[in-house]
Design an enzyme around this catalytic site. Structure first.
Site, PDB file in Angstrom:
ATOM      1  N   ARG A  79     -15.787  95.359  35.432  1.00  0.00           N
ATOM      2  CA  ARG A  79     -15.756  95.150  36.902  1.00  0.00           C
ATOM      3  C   ARG A  79     -16.806  94.130  37.329  1.00  0.00           C
ATOM      4  O   ARG A  79     -17.931  94.459  37.734  1.00  0.00           O
ATOM      5  CB  ARG A  79     -15.992  96.473  37.618  1.00  0.00           C
ATOM      6  CG  ARG A  79     -16.032  96.361  39.130  1.00  0.00           C
ATOM      7  CD  ARG A  79     -14.725  96.116  39.776  1.00  0.00           C
ATOM      8  NE  ARG A  79     -13.827  97.240  39.566  1.00  0.00           N
ATOM      9  CZ  ARG A  79     -12.519  97.186  39.817  1.00  0.00           C
ATOM     10  NH1 ARG A  79     -11.983  96.073  40.246  1.00  0.00           N
ATOM     11  NH2 ARG A  79     -11.760  98.246  39.582  1.00  0.00           N
ATOM     12  N   ARG A 129      -7.429  90.671  29.723  1.00  0.00           N
ATOM     13  CA  ARG A 129      -8.812  91.095  30.007  1.00  0.00           C
ATOM     14  C   ARG A 129      -9.188  92.383  29.277  1.00  0.00           C
ATOM     15  O   ARG A 129     -10.333  92.813  29.320  1.00  0.00           O
ATOM     16  CB  ARG A 129      -9.027  91.251  31.515  1.00  0.00           C
ATOM     17  CG  ARG A 129      -8.185  92.339  32.136  1.00  0.00           C
ATOM     18  CD  ARG A 129      -8.430  92.459  33.634  1.00  0.00           C
ATOM     19  NE  ARG A 129      -7.649  93.572  34.191  1.00  0.00           N
ATOM     20  CZ  ARG A 129      -7.851  94.080  35.390  1.00  0.00           C
ATOM     21  NH1 ARG A 129      -8.785  93.565  36.186  1.00  0.00           N
ATOM     22  NH2 ARG A 129      -7.123  95.085  35.825  1.00  0.00           N
ATOM     23  N   HIS A 152     -10.130  85.863  38.074  1.00  0.00           N
ATOM     24  CA  HIS A 152     -10.490  86.859  39.100  1.00  0.00           C
ATOM     25  C   HIS A 152     -12.006  86.838  39.362  1.00  0.00           C
ATOM     26  O   HIS A 152     -12.702  87.815  39.081  1.00  0.00           O
ATOM     27  CB  HIS A 152     -10.046  88.239  38.597  1.00  0.00           C
ATOM     28  CG  HIS A 152      -9.913  89.278  39.653  1.00  0.00           C
ATOM     29  ND1 HIS A 152     -10.961  89.689  40.430  1.00  0.00           N
ATOM     30  CD2 HIS A 152      -8.852  90.015  40.061  1.00  0.00           C
ATOM     31  CE1 HIS A 152     -10.557  90.629  41.253  1.00  0.00           C
ATOM     32  NE2 HIS A 152      -9.292  90.836  41.072  1.00  0.00           N
ATOM     33  N   ASP A 204      -7.277  91.355  51.404  1.00  0.00           N
ATOM     34  CA  ASP A 204      -6.630  91.247  50.099  1.00  0.00           C
ATOM     35  C   ASP A 204      -5.420  90.331  50.272  1.00  0.00           C
ATOM     36  O   ASP A 204      -4.334  90.770  50.620  1.00  0.00           O
ATOM     37  CB  ASP A 204      -6.187  92.638  49.626  1.00  0.00           C
ATOM     38  CG  ASP A 204      -5.723  92.609  48.177  1.00  0.00           C
ATOM     39  OD1 ASP A 204      -5.520  93.709  47.611  1.00  0.00           O
ATOM     40  OD2 ASP A 204      -5.579  91.507  47.619  1.00  0.00           O
ATOM     41  N   GLU A 216     -10.233  83.676  44.021  1.00  0.00           N
ATOM     42  CA  GLU A 216      -9.634  83.570  42.695  1.00  0.00           C
ATOM     43  C   GLU A 216      -8.647  82.407  42.610  1.00  0.00           C
ATOM     44  O   GLU A 216      -7.603  82.431  43.274  1.00  0.00           O
ATOM     45  CB  GLU A 216      -8.917  84.878  42.370  1.00  0.00           C
ATOM     46  CG  GLU A 216      -9.795  86.112  42.578  1.00  0.00           C
ATOM     47  CD  GLU A 216      -9.007  87.394  42.668  1.00  0.00           C
ATOM     48  OE1 GLU A 216      -7.945  87.476  42.007  1.00  0.00           O
ATOM     49  OE2 GLU A 216      -9.440  88.302  43.400  1.00  0.00           O
TER      50      GLU A 216
END
Ligand code: TA6
Length: 313
Positions: free
Chosen positions: A68, A91, A167, A212, A271
């Site tokens: 994270r 990832r 990201h 978002d 991103e």
């Protein structure tokens, strides 16, 4: 200033939980760290040793869990549902150091770079039946800029489609003092409203609640201004038409076990991505997606930095 001959630009060592990592260093003091797990940049420091990327204090450095913070690689899909993890499996895999990369299209004067490679395992091919080679070069420039270049080649006998995002979690002093320049008036898909399409207002984006969004067909340069730190991040991108902007705010922050309840105040994800439209590769074809991050002093509050100049410069 260290003697360049003896200076160690690239070092491999063990990181958290004994996971392999690579440290890139530049002579003026900047550095970056990349874990082979996830091919993930986890740190980028300027020449004063200040950390520029956000890493949650609760981040989990264990396999099969995404770390994270830093710059997770979202491939072969971004924020989709179905058999794969929402942001794909790249990832959550162990990458290797690419000892014999094909010639790089753009030569780099920097000595601080590492080439990583990911190929699908037999198990990966069961969930995503497409052979590929994903080469990632992470470079720390002499001035401390951080470049990530992804080259994804279809090594299969049939075409495949994918979506992609870097990201990136930027470290910010206080999300309420941050603005984004470069996305004004653009259309975006709002993940908080069933991915419906909206049009951004005419001035900079600021933050008072959860955001978002996937901004579509964005410019090659985006500026993230941190008023309190008097610092501007400039994100330059190629091959990545979209830009995702995300801050979870308080409710979502509390719902994430690997994220501190108040950490939303000190991070912002912007991103570089290709998500609105899938990328299609025929057999043998290669796609390249590149992002370059720099952190410049911005006395914007005194009106000396014109963000538009930063975007055009
Ligand atoms: O980048 C935005 C986003 O798609 C958000 O919807 C949020 O889920 C975030 O990614 C984090 O996703 P992750 O799978 O890393 O927890």
């Amino acid at each position: 200033m260290s003697d360049q001959k003896s200076f160690i630009f690239v070092e491999t060592c063990k990181g958290v939980n004994g996971l392999d990592k690579v440290i890139l260093r530049e002579v003026r003091g900047s550095s970056a760290e990349i874990y082979l797990y996830g091919g993930q940049v986890t740190s980028w420091k300027n020449d004063h040793g200040e950390e520029l990327l956000f890493m949650s204090s609760k981040a989990i450095f264990k396999s099969l869990k995404p770390i994270r913070g830093g710059i997770p690689i979202c491939f072969p899909q971004f924020s989709s549902h179905g058999t794969l993890d929402r942001h794909g499996f790249a990832r959550n895999r162990f990458w290797s150091i690419d000892t014999d990369p094909p010639p790089f299209p753009t030569s780099t004067s920097s000595k601080a770079f590492v080439d990583l490679i990911l190929r699908p395992s037999e198990d990966d091919l069961k969930i995503w039946p497409h052979s590929f080679e994903f080469r990632l070069r992470v470079t720390l420039g002499p001035g401390g800029d951080l470049m990530l270049t992804s080259r994804i080649r279809n090594t299969d006998v049939k075409p495949f489609q994918f979506t992609f995002a870097y990201h990136t979690y930027f470290s910010v002093s206080d999300i309420s003092e941050v603005r984004i320049e470069g996305l004004e008036t653009l259309d975006y898909l709002d993940n908080l409203h069933n991915k419906d399409r909206f049009t951004e207002q005419g001035d900079a984006i600021t933050f008072e609640s959860e955001v978002d969004r996937v901004y579509i067909s964005t410019p090659t340069k985006i500026a993230i201004l941190d008023h309190e730190k008097k610092r501007t991040f400039v994100l330059r991108k190629e091959g990545l038409p979209d830009a995702v902007v995300w801050n979870p705010w308080d409710r979502k922050a509390k719902a994430m076990p690997d994220f501190g309840d108040d950490e939303y105040k000190h991070m912002l994800c912007v991103e570089a991505a290709a998500v609105e439209k899938c990328i299609t590769l025929k057999p043998g074809e290669e796609w390249k997606g590149r992002q370059e991050l720099s952190a410049v002093p911005s006395s914007y509050c005194s009106g000396q930095l014109d963000p538009q100049k930063v975007l055009q410069g």
